[in-house]
Design an enzyme around this catalytic site. Structure first.
Site, PDB file in Angstrom:
ATOM      1  N   ASN A  41      73.157  -5.447  -7.089  1.00  0.00           N
ATOM      2  CA  ASN A  41      72.678  -4.282  -6.347  1.00  0.00           C
ATOM      3  C   ASN A  41      71.984  -3.310  -7.298  1.00  0.00           C
ATOM      4  O   ASN A  41      72.368  -3.147  -8.452  1.00  0.00           O
ATOM      5  CB  ASN A  41      73.789  -3.603  -5.527  1.00  0.00           C
ATOM      6  N   GLU A  43      70.702   0.493  -7.122  1.00  0.00           N
ATOM      7  CA  GLU A  43      70.695   1.730  -6.337  1.00  0.00           C
ATOM      8  C   GLU A  43      69.599   2.673  -6.804  1.00  0.00           C
ATOM      9  O   GLU A  43      68.922   2.425  -7.818  1.00  0.00           O
ATOM     10  CB  GLU A  43      72.080   2.396  -6.441  1.00  0.00           C
ATOM     11  N   CYS A  52      70.576  -4.293  -1.887  1.00  0.00           N
ATOM     12  CA  CYS A  52      71.800  -5.098  -1.966  1.00  0.00           C
ATOM     13  C   CYS A  52      71.572  -6.324  -2.857  1.00  0.00           C
ATOM     14  O   CYS A  52      70.453  -6.858  -2.934  1.00  0.00           O
ATOM     15  CB  CYS A  52      72.201  -5.598  -0.588  1.00  0.00           C
ATOM     16  N   GLU A  54      72.479  -9.444  -2.493  1.00  0.00           N
ATOM     17  CA  GLU A  54      72.055 -10.677  -1.812  1.00  0.00           C
ATOM     18  C   GLU A  54      70.538 -10.703  -1.633  1.00  0.00           C
ATOM     19  O   GLU A  54      69.885 -11.727  -1.827  1.00  0.00           O
ATOM     20  CB  GLU A  54      72.683 -10.796  -0.412  1.00  0.00           C
ATOM     21  N   CYS A  83      76.682  -7.225   4.179  1.00  0.00           N
ATOM     22  CA  CYS A  83      76.323  -6.218   5.186  1.00  0.00           C
ATOM     23  C   CYS A  83      75.427  -6.846   6.250  1.00  0.00           C
ATOM     24  O   CYS A  83      74.877  -7.938   6.078  1.00  0.00           O
ATOM     25  CB  CYS A  83      75.641  -5.015   4.534  1.00  0.00           C
ATOM     26  N   CYS A  86      71.770  -7.727   5.243  1.00  0.00           N
ATOM     27  CA  CYS A  86      71.687  -8.945   4.421  1.00  0.00           C
ATOM     28  C   CYS A  86      71.910 -10.192   5.278  1.00  0.00           C
ATOM     29  O   CYS A  86      71.312 -11.240   5.025  1.00  0.00           O
ATOM     30  CB  CYS A  86      72.695  -8.889   3.280  1.00  0.00           C
TER      31      CYS A  86
HETATM   32  N1  THU Z   1      76.031  -3.798  -1.278  1.00  0.00           N
HETATM   33  C1  THU Z   1      75.524  -5.038  -1.601  1.00  0.00           C
HETATM   34  O1  THU Z   1      74.951  -5.233  -2.677  1.00  0.00           O
HETATM   35  N2  THU Z   1      75.670  -6.037  -0.686  1.00  0.00           N
HETATM   36  C2  THU Z   1      76.273  -5.893   0.529  1.00  0.00           C
HETATM   37  O2  THU Z   1      76.298  -6.842   1.319  1.00  0.00           O
HETATM   38  C3  THU Z   1      76.875  -4.627   0.903  1.00  0.00           C
HETATM   39  C4  THU Z   1      76.733  -3.514  -0.058  1.00  0.00           C
HETATM   40  C5  THU Z   1      75.848  -2.706  -2.235  1.00  0.00           C
HETATM   41  C6  THU Z   1      74.983  -1.574  -1.739  1.00  0.00           C
HETATM   42  C7  THU Z   1      75.460  -0.428  -2.570  1.00  0.00           C
HETATM   43  O3  THU Z   1      74.763  -0.442  -3.807  1.00  0.00           O
HETATM   44  C8  THU Z   1      76.917  -0.715  -2.821  1.00  0.00           C
HETATM   45  O4  THU Z   1      77.105  -2.093  -2.510  1.00  0.00           O
HETATM   46  C9  THU Z   1      77.877   0.111  -2.007  1.00  0.00           C
HETATM   47  O5  THU Z   1      77.557   0.067  -0.666  1.00  0.00           O
END
Ligand code: THU
Length: 125
Positions: A41, A43, A52, A54, A83, A86
């Site tokens: 991930n 941000e 994300c 994935e 999520c 994704c």
């Molecule tokens: N996140 C992912 O990388 N994949 C997911 O399927 C759900 C959430 C990340 C997004 C964010 O950077 C952190 O997890 C917290 O939500």
């Protein structure tokens, strides 16, 4: 192969850029030719721009010239599931039967599929 995917995702997770949530995520996908593409991930201070893990892994797969994956692994601290956004992207590049491994730092804790995670995915057809 499961171990190779896990190692790739765990390594990518170590590079996660998550200063805002503090929640590091790693992912990896397996291409039909046996190549592994990893993602973490990423941000942003403008929160909605965060990516994300994935989707970062799937984007690396697509950038390499592939448009399908056979398996995907998600590694988080506590074995979270992907999520909703994704899941829709996974439906685009995976088949309903494509394997999805859910893992925590110690290993795979659940084995599911794209179709099980997102039944009735949107499609114009
Ligand atoms: N996140 C992912 O990388 N994949 C997911 O399927 C759900 C959430 C990340 C997004 C964010 O950077 C952190 O997890 C917290 O939500």
């Amino acid at each position: 192969m499961k171990q190779k995917l896990f190692d790739a995702a765990l390594n990518a997770r170590a590079n996660a850029y998550a200063p805002y949530s503090g929640y590091k995520v790693g992912a990896a996908v397996l291409s039909p030719t046996g190549e592994v593409f990893a993602g973490c991930n990423v941000e942003n201070e403008v929160y909605p721009l965060g990516q994300c893990a994935e989707r970062v892994a799937i984007q690396a797969l697509v950038a390499s010239g592939e448009t399908r994956f056979e398996a995907l692994i998600l590694v988080t601290e506590n074995g979270a599931t992907p999520c909703g956004a994704c899941r829709q992207v996974m439906a685009e590049f995976g088949a309903p039967k494509s394997v999805v491994y859910i893992a925590n730092k110690d290993g795979v804790i659940r084995e599911t599929s794209v179709g099980e995670l997102l039944p009735d995915a949107f499609s114009r057809e």
